[in-house]
Write a protein that holds these residues in place. Sequence first.
Motif: not given
Length: 598
Positions: A459-477, A479-482, A502-507
């Motif tokens: 998804i690419i959209s505007v959230e709270d006035g900011n350009p935003t992208a959502l990326v879905n990953i499928r991770a095998p055993r 590799i960690t979230a960290e 000011a590009l930032s990441l939450s996951m």
Amino acid sequence: MNRLFNLNIIILALFIGCSGGKEMTETTEITVPLDELISGSILPEIYKTADTAVDTVADTAVDSVADTVAVSPDLDGNEAFEAYLEALVRSATEKSTPELAAELALLRDAEKVPAENLNTASVLLRNYVVKRYGDLIVKDLQTMVGFQTYAEEGRENWMAPEFLRQREWLSSKADELGLGFKTYDGRVDEFTLAGPEAVLAVLTHGDVQGVEGQEWSSSPWTGDIVDGKIIGRGTQDDKGAVVMTYYVLKALKDTGWEFNHTLKLIISNGEESSWEEISYYQERAPEHEYTIGIDGEYPVTHAQKGYGLLTLTSGEISMSKKKGEWTVLLMSGGFGGSIIPEKGEAIVAGVTNSLNRLTKLARAWESENPPAKFTLTSEKGNVKLIAHGASGHSASPESGHNALGDLTAFLASLDLTPNSWGVLTMHLGRYIGTETDGASWGIAHTDSVMGSMTTNLAIISVEDGNPTALVNIRAPRGITAEQVEAAVNKRINKINKEYGSALSLSMTLGPYHFVPTDGKLVNTLLEVWEEVTGEPGKPVAIGGGTQARLFPNGVDFGLSTDEKHYRGHGADEYMRPEELFMAAELTISAILRLTTTE
């Protein structure tokens, strides 16, 4: 193969509905293993040879039963199954196969299937459920597709009008079939065939993905049959499983046999959106000894990758005053984290004659990156750029073609102004774009059992006035979230330093699911797969996340046979009737075997 499986053409006649009192000579008998009569590989060939042989069937009474026993509206389920077995006993007796006649008579009169007769009982049930309930499975699926049970923002599924309509229909269906029905406050609906305390549950879901942004050749909500395909949202994911399973429970009820477990059909109503309903259910329902999901892949899905969502947000630019040749003013596309977007749009400003110049650049990029396809038009002095792809399930990148990947990769190849949209576009185009393995992001990883990391720019959209992208990953055993977070932030920091952005990441990244393959459940399902299909099977791992992972040792058993070309979530999702019939055979045999032996 057990010689008691070898039945003559009169048994075949019972399943193809022959009638009339024609004679059969001793030389026209066709002996076929009964467990292959309904299998997809041999059934068409048997039917080809049966037409002439059936014309010589001897016993008019048996032929009459063939017309009526399994589908007769004059017989209830218990009567139909008893008459069905009686006809088979008579046929075996008249054909001078006393051992088979004795075994069939034993099953006819038994309260519980003896372990030594499981093979024969399985074959009989597989044929019975398809003959008696096959047409109803198709009809009911067409009806159930009509309930538009997709999540809507700002409202819980549980009491939404379409979910209420579907629940009322399911409740009346349970009453009609003589099965118990209970709803857990709308979060989970449950069919029950009562038995002992131990529980075997078949896990499905009744909610679906929406169809926004998709182009269908038929209505997604009518279940039209086109070229032998039942087309509609939810046919494969997962309403086909719901309908097929409650008729399997009905066929088991028809037998009158006792089983070692209470049998349940669990219908989750938030699988595509929340998953919170499962913990709600588990707090209030008895624990399952066995949980078999029908939302994955055959032969047996015993492992699932971790499900991750990475959100990138682009804030205000504090330093760069650079002006590029092209400026991205807006982008949008996608509507679900687990759906490959089939369309992406951007509004781009440029210099004089922008439309012609950008069109030439787009056509050149298309030729180098098939099957990319763009449409460009003029809009209020700017250029509207639309990327066209093909929807699919994000767990299987091969099942579609990501339009947002093409859009961002192409735009990132241009000289862009590093505004908030430009910075997000450059990051996505450089580090994701048309890739599906996370290599440029630094998160590529492969496990010998679970396979490779996959990424989907969803998804690419505007959230709270900011350009935003959502990326879905499928991770095998392995590799960690960290590790994922550190690798992505490294690349974010690089672009932020370059442009003062000011590009930032939450996951979030959930755990993977793994069930050992040496237990009774996995081995029984593999044996059933080979029995029904004639092909040996191996346990598989999938990228898709199913709710079977929320239950101890939960596994999935269908409906998909090819995750790389998974139809769920895509346009023109479909199931073929014969695929549903095979699923019914597999499911009823699995339940019989797991709930009959100790």
